[in-house]
Design a protein around this motif. Structure first.
Motif, PDB file in Angstrom:
ATOM      1  N   PRO A  37       0.794  -1.225   0.000  1.00 28.24           N
ATOM      2  CA  PRO A  37       0.000   0.000   0.000  1.00 28.24           C
ATOM      3  C   PRO A  37       0.832   1.283   0.000  1.00 28.24           C
ATOM      4  O   PRO A  37       0.325   2.357  -0.343  1.00 28.24           O
ATOM      5  CB  PRO A  37      -0.834  -0.111   1.281  1.00 28.24           C
ATOM      6  CG  PRO A  37      -0.916  -1.574   1.555  1.00 28.24           C
ATOM      7  CD  PRO A  37       0.424  -2.101   1.134  1.00 28.24           C
ATOM      8  N   ARG A 166      -5.624   0.306   4.178  1.00 31.93           N
ATOM      9  CA  ARG A 166      -5.354   0.414   2.743  1.00 31.93           C
ATOM     10  C   ARG A 166      -4.946  -0.893   2.072  1.00 31.93           C
ATOM     11  O   ARG A 166      -4.927  -0.972   0.848  1.00 31.93           O
ATOM     12  CB  ARG A 166      -4.244   1.459   2.519  1.00 31.93           C
ATOM     13  CG  ARG A 166      -4.681   2.889   2.828  1.00 31.93           C
ATOM     14  CD  ARG A 166      -3.527   3.860   2.805  1.00 31.93           C
ATOM     15  NE  ARG A 166      -2.731   3.701   1.591  1.00 31.93           N
ATOM     16  CZ  ARG A 166      -1.494   4.161   1.456  1.00 31.93           C
ATOM     17  NH1 ARG A 166      -0.906   4.772   2.466  1.00 31.93           N
ATOM     18  NH2 ARG A 166      -0.845   4.000   0.334  1.00 31.93           N
ATOM     19  N   ASP A 199      -0.861   8.835   3.934  1.00 34.26           N
ATOM     20  CA  ASP A 199      -1.622   9.327   2.792  1.00 34.26           C
ATOM     21  C   ASP A 199      -0.624   9.595   1.676  1.00 34.26           C
ATOM     22  O   ASP A 199       0.169  10.534   1.767  1.00 34.26           O
ATOM     23  CB  ASP A 199      -2.365  10.607   3.155  1.00 34.26           C
ATOM     24  CG  ASP A 199      -3.237  11.130   2.010  1.00 34.26           C
ATOM     25  OD1 ASP A 199      -3.028  10.703   0.856  1.00 34.26           O
ATOM     26  OD2 ASP A 199      -4.109  11.966   2.284  1.00 34.26           O
TER      27      ASP A 199
END
Length: 210
Positions: A37, A166, A199
């Protein structure tokens, strides 16, 4: 420790500058380490052209091309996180075909991939020669703590919560392997550069204070 937010484009330029400036006349073996991820392959791909613009020949290799055959990876089941951590990567093949030829005094002759894990057969890739002064960009997960010799390591750090959020649901069984990796290999301490990517649109560069 100082955490500095940075745009993805500026991050690539910063890393390219650091890698291009690595000393020595032989090869620079650079690992981009991170769970899927965290997209280590995307970052490695993004560094290719900037490094070439800085005068460095680049060879891209993925650790995913050096997994063991399915008969060995799945010998005790398909969802064992401990085996995923310790036995999936063909470390011997990666050293023999990629890292050792780029040691000082090596030949520079590298096999970019060894095993196609999807088809479960040899890739039959051709050897390529990376000229001295060139950069190997190797992406993969769980690369540290194995005794693999790199000249520069970038670790993409992702929190436990973000990783669980994620990760592909079919890969949730690997989460204990990443927890073990954090405890045993301590990649954030072992790496030369740490980037937080909870993020991916808003990465942050972690600077260690002297």
């Amino acid at each position: 420790m100082r955490v500095q937010p940075i745009s993805p484009s500026l991050l690539v330029d910063e890393l390219a500058d650091r890698i291009a400036a690595l000393a020595g006349t032989s090869w620079a073996r650079v690992a981009i380490d991170g769970a899927p991820p965290a997209r280590p392959g995307d970052l490695a791909d993004a560094l290719v052209d900037p490094l070439r613009l800085r005068g460095r020949e680049v060879l891209r290799v993925s650790a995913g091309g050096f997994l063991r055959p399915a008969s060995l990876r799945f010998e005790y089941g398909r969802d064992d996180p401990d085996l995923y951590y310790t036995d999936w990567l063909d470390e011997g093949g990666l050293v023999r075909e990629v890292l050792a030829p780029l040691e000082p005094g090596g030949t520079g002759r590298v096999l970019p991939s060894l095993w196609d894990s999807a088809a479960d057969r040899a890739t039959r890739a051709s050897y390529v020669t990376l000229r001295e002064g060139g950069v190997l960009l190797l992406d993969g997960a769980l690369l540290l703590g194995r005794g693999l010799r790199f000249d520069h390591v970038v670790h993409l750090s992702i929190s436990t919560a973000a990783l669980a959020r994620r990760i592909d649901p079919e890969q949730e069984w690997t989460l204990p392997a990443y927890a073990r990796y954090e405890d045993e290999a301590q990649p954030a301490q072992a790496a030369d550069v740490v980037i937080r990517v909870d993020d991916p649109r808003h990465p942050a560069l972690v600077e260690r204070r002297p």
